[in-house]
Design a protein around this motif. Sequence first.
Motif, short mmCIF file in Angstrom:
data_model
loop_
_atom_site.label_atom_id
_atom_site.label_comp_id
_atom_site.label_asym_id
_atom_site.label_seq_id
_atom_site.Cartn_x
_atom_site.Cartn_y
_atom_site.Cartn_z
N HIS A 1 0.83 -1.19 0.00
CA HIS A 1 0.00 0.00 0.00
C HIS A 1 0.87 1.25 0.00
O HIS A 1 2.09 1.18 0.18
CB HIS A 1 -0.92 -0.01 1.21
N ALA A 2 0.21 2.39 -0.19
CA ALA A 2 0.95 3.65 -0.31
C ALA A 2 1.66 4.03 0.97
O ALA A 2 2.82 4.48 0.95
CB ALA A 2 -0.02 4.76 -0.72
N GLU A 3 0.99 3.85 2.12
CA GLU A 3 1.53 4.35 3.38
C GLU A 3 2.86 3.70 3.78
O GLU A 3 3.82 4.43 4.10
CB GLU A 3 0.50 4.18 4.52
N PRO A 4 2.98 2.37 3.78
CA PRO A 4 4.27 1.79 4.18
C PRO A 4 5.40 2.17 3.23
O PRO A 4 6.56 2.28 3.67
CB PRO A 4 4.00 0.28 4.18
N ILE B 1 -3.21 -9.63 3.94
CA ILE B 1 -1.89 -10.13 3.54
C ILE B 1 -0.79 -9.31 4.23
O ILE B 1 0.28 -9.81 4.57
CB ILE B 1 -1.74 -10.09 2.01
N THR B 2 -1.11 -8.01 4.46
CA THR B 2 -0.17 -7.13 5.13
C THR B 2 -0.84 -6.54 6.37
O THR B 2 -2.06 -6.51 6.47
CB THR B 2 0.28 -5.99 4.19
N PRO B 3 -0.05 -6.04 7.34
CA PRO B 3 -0.64 -5.42 8.54
C PRO B 3 -1.39 -4.14 8.17
O PRO B 3 -1.18 -3.56 7.10
CB PRO B 3 0.58 -5.12 9.41
N PRO B 4 -2.24 -3.63 9.06
CA PRO B 4 -3.00 -2.41 8.79
C PRO B 4 -2.09 -1.20 8.59
O PRO B 4 -1.11 -1.03 9.33
CB PRO B 4 -3.87 -2.25 10.03
N CYS B 5 -2.45 -0.35 7.63
CA CYS B 5 -1.66 0.86 7.39
C CYS B 5 -1.80 1.84 8.55
O CYS B 5 -0.86 2.58 8.85
CB CYS B 5 -2.08 1.51 6.08
N ALA B 6 -2.98 1.87 9.20
CA ALA B 6 -3.14 2.73 10.36
C ALA B 6 -2.16 2.34 11.45
O ALA B 6 -1.57 3.20 12.13
CB ALA B 6 -4.58 2.65 10.87
N PRO C 1 -16.49 -2.30 4.49
CA PRO C 1 -16.96 -2.68 5.84
C PRO C 1 -15.83 -3.06 6.80
O PRO C 1 -15.99 -2.95 8.01
CB PRO C 1 -17.89 -3.87 5.56
N ARG C 2 -14.70 -3.48 6.27
CA ARG C 2 -13.58 -3.86 7.12
C ARG C 2 -12.85 -2.63 7.67
O ARG C 2 -12.02 -2.75 8.57
CB ARG C 2 -12.61 -4.74 6.35
N VAL C 3 -13.15 -1.45 7.10
CA VAL C 3 -12.49 -0.21 7.52
C VAL C 3 -13.56 0.74 8.08
O VAL C 3 -13.78 0.79 9.27
CB VAL C 3 -11.71 0.43 6.35
N ALA C 4 -14.23 1.47 7.19
CA ALA C 4 -15.41 2.30 7.54
C ALA C 4 -15.24 3.08 8.85
O ALA C 4 -16.03 2.96 9.77
CB ALA C 4 -16.65 1.41 7.61
#
Length: 366
Positions: free
Chosen positions: A53-56, A83-88, A108-111
């Motif tokens: 993702h963009a953040e990491p 597959i990867t840990p949460p970006c937050a 729904p997994r974020v929201a």
Amino acid sequence: MSAGDDARFMALALSLGARGLGRVWPNPAVGCVIVQAGRIVGRGWTAPGGRPHAEPQALAQAGEAGRGATAYVSLEPCSHHGITPPCAEALAAAGVARVVTALEDPDPRVAGRGHAMLRAAGIEVTTGVLAESAWRAHRGFLLNRTKGRPAVTLKLASSFDGRIATATGESRWITGPEARHIVHAMRARHDAVMVGGGTARADDPDLTVRGMGATHQPVRVVCSRRLDLPRDGRLAVTARAVPVWLCHGPDADPGRRAAWNGLGARTIEVAVGPGGQLDPGSILQALGAAGLTRVFCEGGGSLAASLLSAGLVDELVGFTAGLALGAEGRPALGVLGLDRLAEAPRFRLIETGAVGNDVLHRWERA
């Protein structure tokens, strides 16, 4: 940071995210900018295939300079383990002091959970910066998550009087090379290119991105109720090299399905509407379920008319050439069955300009 600074850095995050369009589905094309004391110390965007993702990526580039910095992210950071840990979680672990986002992620997994996770870690969170621009940039992903379908861009290249071919079917080329080059760039920024069965039979198209050093190709989608498509055409002979998805009705011959599957194509059964043609809503729901977020439809007239009639076109792209073909020419659109102007689908102009000797005009649903 001032509101002006927030808008400036978010605009950069959106432009970075746009680099992933057409390459990251089913994930969103997100951009991230890390800013420390007014200086950009990290940049990232969703990688091809949707990960990393963009953040990491931006945090890795920033390193220790990310501690106490502000992160600008064009969509709410994810909060779930996949597959990867949460970006937050990654933003919190890196020690950023503030996160600025454009939109909440409706998945729904974020929201809202990503924002909540950041706040719980003591990070200041600002949301809604350049929200309208971000909604437009992420429209395909947002529609996929909220309505189960991809965003649809309908492209029509026509004569001044709205014709796409002469009465004999000659259509190459109504518009010039500059317009065709832009069309290839537009294809590259979508997950899939879609046409109707009539266009596939008449034009034997490649539907690929050509002439610009493309390193990836969009999925090629053909909508044909009976799968009565030539199995010696360009789509068939290249189906193993570039994906071909065929949307067909439940009455398509099983032998044809098996033959196309044997050539490497993917066959997708969809519902038939009251008029006997493939139901456009069913087509888009099936494509959305398969992960597509952005579809570039290039006709033909019947498919384009069915999408417009169903209110499923999100953006119109027109290329108009300076020639006239007359009433005997083939119209760009099939029958819409309108009795009153008030029933016509309306769009809002967002861009117009000259492209070689042709005119480009872009519209979005009003």
